[in-house]
Write an enzyme that holds these catalytic residues in place. Sequence first.
Site, PDB file in Angstrom:
ATOM      1  N   ARG A 132       0.993  -1.270  -0.411  1.00 24.67           N
ATOM      2  CA  ARG A 132      -0.340  -0.290   0.273  1.00 24.67           C
ATOM      3  C   ARG A 132       0.611   1.296  -0.032  1.00 24.67           C
ATOM      4  O   ARG A 132       0.253   2.017  -0.933  1.00 24.67           O
ATOM      5  CB  ARG A 132      -1.231  -0.109   0.806  1.00 24.67           C
ATOM      6  CG  ARG A 132      -2.075   1.121   1.358  1.00 24.67           C
ATOM      7  CD  ARG A 132      -2.432   1.099   2.059  1.00 24.67           C
ATOM      8  NE  ARG A 132      -4.073   1.751   2.003  1.00 24.67           N
ATOM      9  CZ  ARG A 132      -4.054   2.448   3.657  1.00 24.67           C
ATOM     10  NH1 ARG A 132      -4.271   2.660   4.600  1.00 24.67           N
ATOM     11  NH2 ARG A 132      -5.180   3.611   3.544  1.00 24.67           N
TER      12      ARG A 132
ATOM     13  N   HIS B 111       0.348   4.678  -2.928  1.00 21.78           N
ATOM     14  CA  HIS B 111       0.263   5.683  -1.930  1.00 21.78           C
ATOM     15  C   HIS B 111       1.089   6.608  -2.362  1.00 21.78           C
ATOM     16  O   HIS B 111       0.981   7.970  -2.323  1.00 21.78           O
ATOM     17  CB  HIS B 111      -0.346   5.718  -0.340  1.00 21.78           C
ATOM     18  CG  HIS B 111      -1.762   5.848  -0.339  1.00 21.78           C
ATOM     19  ND1 HIS B 111      -1.693   5.898   0.644  1.00 21.78           N
ATOM     20  CD2 HIS B 111      -1.940   4.297  -1.102  1.00 21.78           C
ATOM     21  CE1 HIS B 111      -3.285   5.356   1.172  1.00 21.78           C
ATOM     22  NE2 HIS B 111      -4.011   4.564  -0.240  1.00 21.78           N
TER      23      HIS B 111
ATOM     24  N   ASN C 178      -4.269   8.506   4.617  1.00 20.60           N
ATOM     25  CA  ASN C 178      -2.799   8.154   4.962  1.00 20.60           C
ATOM     26  C   ASN C 178      -2.989   7.791   7.051  1.00 20.60           C
ATOM     27  O   ASN C 178      -2.136   7.546   7.167  1.00 20.60           O
ATOM     28  CB  ASN C 178      -1.630   8.833   4.532  1.00 20.60           C
ATOM     29  CG  ASN C 178      -1.390   8.123   3.058  1.00 20.60           C
ATOM     30  OD1 ASN C 178      -1.722   7.932   2.453  1.00 20.60           O
ATOM     31  ND2 ASN C 178      -0.856   9.963   2.616  1.00 20.60           N
TER      32      ASN C 178
ATOM     33  N   HIS D 129      -6.166  -5.909  -2.714  1.00 20.89           N
ATOM     34  CA  HIS D 129      -7.406  -6.136  -1.249  1.00 20.89           C
ATOM     35  C   HIS D 129      -7.267  -7.455  -0.745  1.00 20.89           C
ATOM     36  O   HIS D 129      -7.834  -7.927  -0.265  1.00 20.89           O
ATOM     37  CB  HIS D 129      -8.499  -5.394  -0.854  1.00 20.89           C
ATOM     38  CG  HIS D 129      -8.509  -3.628  -1.304  1.00 20.89           C
ATOM     39  ND1 HIS D 129      -8.721  -3.284  -1.464  1.00 20.89           N
ATOM     40  CD2 HIS D 129      -7.482  -3.539  -0.360  1.00 20.89           C
ATOM     41  CE1 HIS D 129      -8.435  -1.210  -1.048  1.00 20.89           C
ATOM     42  NE2 HIS D 129      -7.905  -1.729  -0.971  1.00 20.89           N
TER      43      HIS D 129
HETATM   44  C1  HEM Z   1      -9.648   1.320  -5.844  1.00 30.34           C
HETATM   45  C2  HEM Z   1      -8.976   2.382  -5.155  1.00 30.34           C
HETATM   46  C3  HEM Z   1      -8.545   2.117  -3.846  1.00 30.34           C
HETATM   47  C4  HEM Z   1      -9.404   2.170  -2.548  1.00 30.34           C
HETATM   48  C5  HEM Z   1     -10.482   3.311  -2.278  1.00 30.34           C
HETATM   49  C6  HEM Z   1      -8.428   1.683  -1.119  1.00 30.34           C
HETATM   50  C7  HEM Z   1      -8.884   2.070  -0.264  1.00 30.34           C
HETATM   51  C8  HEM Z   1      -8.026   0.887   1.202  1.00 30.34           C
HETATM   52  C9  HEM Z   1      -8.729   1.715   2.542  1.00 30.34           C
HETATM   53  C10 HEM Z   1     -10.166   2.727   3.130  1.00 30.34           C
HETATM   54  C11 HEM Z   1      -8.006   0.772   3.046  1.00 30.34           C
HETATM   55  C12 HEM Z   1      -8.098   0.476   5.042  1.00 30.34           C
HETATM   56  C13 HEM Z   1      -6.993   1.296   5.449  1.00 30.34           C
HETATM   57  C14 HEM Z   1      -7.166   1.574   6.919  1.00 30.34           C
HETATM   58  O1  HEM Z   1      -7.906   1.117   6.703  1.00 30.34           O
HETATM   59  O2  HEM Z   1      -6.178   2.128   7.429  1.00 30.34           O
HETATM   60  C15 HEM Z   1      -7.120  -0.219   2.433  1.00 30.34           C
HETATM   61  C16 HEM Z   1      -5.827  -0.955   2.439  1.00 30.34           C
HETATM   62  C17 HEM Z   1      -5.725  -1.574   1.648  1.00 30.34           C
HETATM   63  N1  HEM Z   1      -5.401  -1.075  -0.122  1.00 30.34           N
HETATM   64 FE1  HEM Z   1      -5.805  -0.141  -0.578  1.00 30.34          FE
HETATM   65  N2  HEM Z   1      -7.457   1.049  -2.068  1.00 30.34           N
HETATM   66  C18 HEM Z   1      -7.632   0.831  -3.145  1.00 30.34           C
HETATM   67  C19 HEM Z   1      -6.710   0.774  -3.749  1.00 30.34           C
HETATM   68  C20 HEM Z   1      -5.678  -0.534  -3.493  1.00 30.34           C
HETATM   69  C21 HEM Z   1      -4.472  -1.072  -4.247  1.00 30.34           C
HETATM   70  C22 HEM Z   1      -4.478  -0.260  -6.201  1.00 30.34           C
HETATM   71  C23 HEM Z   1      -3.435  -1.298  -3.836  1.00 30.34           C
HETATM   72  C24 HEM Z   1      -2.308  -1.958  -4.092  1.00 30.34           C
HETATM   73  C25 HEM Z   1      -2.166  -1.995  -5.310  1.00 30.34           C
HETATM   74  C26 HEM Z   1      -4.413  -1.639  -2.286  1.00 30.34           C
HETATM   75  C27 HEM Z   1      -3.844  -1.974  -1.448  1.00 30.34           C
HETATM   76  C28 HEM Z   1      -3.967  -1.598   0.035  1.00 30.34           C
HETATM   77  C29 HEM Z   1      -3.999  -2.813   1.047  1.00 30.34           C
HETATM   78  C30 HEM Z   1      -2.322  -4.032   0.375  1.00 30.34           C
HETATM   79  C31 HEM Z   1      -4.275  -2.298   2.055  1.00 30.34           C
HETATM   80  C32 HEM Z   1      -4.067  -3.244   3.418  1.00 30.34           C
HETATM   81  C33 HEM Z   1      -2.849  -2.321   3.791  1.00 30.34           C
HETATM   82  C34 HEM Z   1      -2.490  -2.794   5.532  1.00 30.34           C
HETATM   83  O3  HEM Z   1      -2.879  -3.446   5.856  1.00 30.34           O
HETATM   84  O4  HEM Z   1      -1.666  -2.690   6.825  1.00 30.34           O
HETATM   85  N3  HEM Z   1      -5.267  -0.561  -2.391  1.00 30.34           N
HETATM   86  N4  HEM Z   1      -7.190   0.629   0.777  1.00 30.34           N
END
Ligand code: HEM
Length: 294
Positions: free
Chosen positions: A39, A43, A71, A170
């Site tokens: 992530r 970002h 973030n 995800h």
């Molecule tokens: C499509 C639009 C996307 C949205 C709206 C989105 C939104 C989010 C949100 C809200 C979270 C949870 C954050 C939290 O609660 O602290 C999250 C976690 C995450 N996102 Fe996304 N995301 C998107 C695309 C992506 C992309 C493109 C990737 C990587 C290729 C990605 C990888 C991740 C990962 C791996 C997590 C978990 C991180 C952790 O456990 O520390 N996301 N995302």
Amino acid sequence: QSLSANFYSSSCPNVLSVIKTAVDSAVTNEARMGASLLRLHFHDCFVNGCDASVLLDDASDFTGEKTANPNSGSLRGFDVIDTIKTKVEASCAGVVSCADILAVAARDSVVKLGGPTWTVLLGRRDSTTASLSAANNNIPAPTLNLSGLISSFSNKGLTAREMVALSGGHTIGQARCTTFRNRLYNEANINASFATSVKANCPQSGGNNNLSPLDTSPTSFDNVYFKNLQIQKGLLHSDQQLFNGGSTNSIVNTYSSNSATFFTDFKNAMVKMGNLSPLTGTSGQIRKNCRKTN
Ligand code: HEM
Ligand SMILES: [Ca+2]
């Protein structure tokens, strides 16, 4: 200049193995760290290109991106990047950028959790500034509908299919209750027993930082995320938008039934995302400390 696979082959021949060893150890210690590192790279790249701007702390001449809405209280893995940077500096001082370290760490994280591998192109340099407002404006919010998700990625030159493939990130990691509470309590396109079980750890008030897994196999990089979407078990509003009767339903079906297609599309889209407006040549700098400019 463009990025190249062998950028450090004479200036820092061991850099890839140093990064891999450190990522393997961090992910063995805590599987979720692999998700957090993936992530971080996303970002970084969506905010003025893959230039490690996300790693900068606030400075006298700019506010960093760490306090941006998507973030703050959410991004993690900065310590792992610092550890890697220290090791890399010990053998190749002033040579390897923080932006390249992030790109390689993201790839190594995916591989460690069972996902596809790919060749990371190298030669990015680090920014001398950061943009809080660009972070707020360019990182997609989980409240977006399908059309908003498609535009957010199309603003970065990525197609709807690439958006769906990258959302497959995800398949690993966790989200905080505050990012999916409204979906649990107010949306209809959610599996009822799934909603009930997630609500137990995400009450209507309080518990903002309580975590739930983004798919039912959050430490395995697999295509279960897409299988979950097909049965209305997407955790975020934005996740379920990918399978809600719209133009991307068919892509979700493809990835759900064919994990090899998901893996191929994911790695190609990661390379494309990793190529977003890098600083090269004499632009930017090679930071000594990823948290601050030289
Ligand atoms: C499509 C639009 C996307 C949205 C709206 C989105 C939104 C989010 C949100 C809200 C979270 C949870 C954050 C939290 O609660 O602290 C999250 C976690 C995450 N996102 Fe996304 N995301 C998107 C695309 C992506 C992309 C493109 C990737 C990587 C290729 C990605 C990888 C991740 C990962 C791996 C997590 C978990 C991180 C952790 O456990 O520390 N996301 N995302
Ligand atoms: Ca998974």
